[in-house]
Design a protein around this motif. Structure first.
Motif, short mmCIF file in Angstrom:
data_model
loop_
_atom_site.label_atom_id
_atom_site.label_comp_id
_atom_site.label_asym_id
_atom_site.label_seq_id
_atom_site.Cartn_x
_atom_site.Cartn_y
_atom_site.Cartn_z
N SER A 116 0.60 -4.18 -10.00
CA SER A 116 -0.08 -5.58 -10.43
C SER A 116 0.08 -6.33 -9.55
O SER A 116 1.21 -7.33 -9.31
CB SER A 116 -0.13 -5.67 -11.55
OG SER A 116 -0.63 -4.85 -12.66
N GLN B 148 -7.78 -0.50 -11.29
CA GLN B 148 -7.77 -1.91 -10.03
C GLN B 148 -9.41 -2.26 -10.81
O GLN B 148 -10.41 -1.49 -11.58
CB GLN B 148 -7.85 -1.02 -9.35
CG GLN B 148 -7.93 -1.29 -7.88
CD GLN B 148 -7.51 -2.06 -7.82
OE1 GLN B 148 -5.64 -1.91 -7.82
NE2 GLN B 148 -7.09 -2.51 -6.03
N THR C 247 -5.56 -6.36 -8.83
CA THR C 247 -4.88 -5.16 -9.83
C THR C 247 -4.25 -5.93 -11.41
O THR C 247 -2.61 -6.56 -11.02
CB THR C 247 -3.58 -4.29 -9.50
OG1 THR C 247 -4.24 -3.51 -8.07
CG2 THR C 247 -3.36 -3.45 -9.77
#
Length: 394
Positions: free
Chosen positions: A188, A132, A127
């Protein structure tokens, strides 16, 4: 920032999954860090609640319509709200009712905040700035965009969850105060170290609904290892394994092609005549058997998975096989339901995204469960070797 006291040791973990492979992936890392762990088939989660060890419930919601999936997830999150760790798994390629189930689990659990981290770096799923990726490619530009049941339309988690705040790893240190205020946080992560940092940045994990894939589960398991650990298990060796392939994903089909090229593997296409396929395998003298859905019909079908499950039941009841490799979540559920077992007593995670255990029921034989999109071309061969080796597993 107000100092938050550390949480008590984690002894109960609940994993809510939308299919069987996600349930296994979410629970297996905890077995490796000292927790007892079980995976239960769809419907059984209504009969248990938070308890010592890991309970991973396959809600079977990926194949349901969204309103039904939401209602099921909401009820399950409420039933397991008392767990020290509450994890809602999502597919690392964002297939399924991702956003709707996250919101339902948040509401049902009553947890203060949601931490969403779907990265699985060991399998190339990362991520980056909320997007993604699979092997560096946005997931909606990969083969997962053509998934027959849940084609992926976007790689952008901000589009899926517009109410969420996006956090990069350098901001994970802010999580204690952010969680105290409540909200949804998409995190992330490009490496396992990022996921480890994320988990270690949350002092009270029971305030959080954790949402992620096997990467997050592994980070949580490593951070919350159990002492004393559950003792090692003596896993029986399989003398004749059966490989069961229902997944349409190209990765699994390449693995199957490599297996079929071997001279010591007997294979059969379940097709539309499972009885004939079972008879082909009964006559085979090969030490490894494999049954699969047709190569030319790579679309999701209850009939096809049912045909494969019929072959599994026939060969197992005849005593011709004593170990299973199950590939594809729907196929694994169909096979286990055909055998009449409640689920799997987990032993370990021999490879990323692969759960190993023994059947919860009779016959109590070893089983390996793998998601369709995981692994390299030699994965099925290695899993067969793992079954035939047996021995103690910590």
């Amino acid at each position: 920032m107000r100092r938050v006291p550390p949480a008590d040791p984690v002894t109960s973990v609940a994993v809510l999954a939308d299919d069987l492979t996600s349930a296994g992936d979410g629970a297996a890392p905890f077995r490796g860090t000292g927790h007892r762990a079980q995976v239960l088939l769809p419907g059984l989660g209504a009969h248990v609640a938070a308890r010592d060890g890991v309970v991973a419930v396959d809600l079977g919601s990926r194949l349901l319509d969204e309103p039904t999936a939401v209602a099921l997830t909401w009820r399950a999150a409420g039933a397991f709200a008392g767990a020290d760790l509450l994890i809602k798994t999502v597919d690392s390629t964002l297939r399924g009712h991702v956003a709707a189930e996250i919101r339902a689990a948040h509401s049902g659990s009553g947890r203060q905040a949601v931490v969403v981290a779907p990265a699985f770096p060991a399998e190339g799923r990362t991520t980056v700035h909320g997007i993604q990726h699979v092997q560096g490619v946005p997931v909606h530009e990969t083969a997962f965009a053509h998934d027959p049941a849940h084609p992926v339309r976007t790689s952008d988690l901000a589009r899926l969850l517009p109410e969420a705040e996006l956090l990069e790893p350098e901001r994970f240190g802010k999580l204690p105060e952010l969680i105290e205020a409540g909200g949804v946080f998409v995190c992330s992560a490009a490496t396992d170290a990022d996921l480890g940092l994320l988990v270690s940045s949350v002092p009270r994990p029971d305030d959080v609904l954790w949402v992620g894939s096997p990467g997050l589960a592994a980070a949580l398991a490593a951070h919350h290892s159990r002492d004393p650990a559950v003792p090692a298990v003596e896993l029986p060796a399989s003398h004749r394994p059966l490989v069961v392939v229902g997944s349409a994903h190209p990765a699994t089909r390449r693995q199957l092609d490599r297996l079929r090229r071997r001279g010591d593997v007997g294979t059969a296409d379940a097709g539309d005549d499972p009885a004939a396929a079972a008879e082909v395998l009964r006559r085979s003298t090969a030490p490894v058997l494999a049954v699969h859905t047709p190569d030319a019909r790579r679309t999701a079908s209850d009939a096809l998975t049912g045909d494969v499950a019929t072959v599994v039941r026939a060969l197992t009841e005849d005593g011709l096989v004593d170990g299973l490799v199950l590939t594809g979540g729907e196929t694994a559920v169909a096979a286990l339901e055909a055998l009449g077992v409640a689920g799997v007593d987990l032993v370990d995670e021999p490879e990323p995204g692969v759960a190993r255990g023994v059947l919860l029921g009779r016959p109590r034989i070893p089983v390996l469960i793998k998601a369709g999109g995981f692994g390299d071309d030699g994965t099925l061969e290695r899993l067969c070797r793992l079954l035939t080796e047996g021995g103690p597993v910590s």
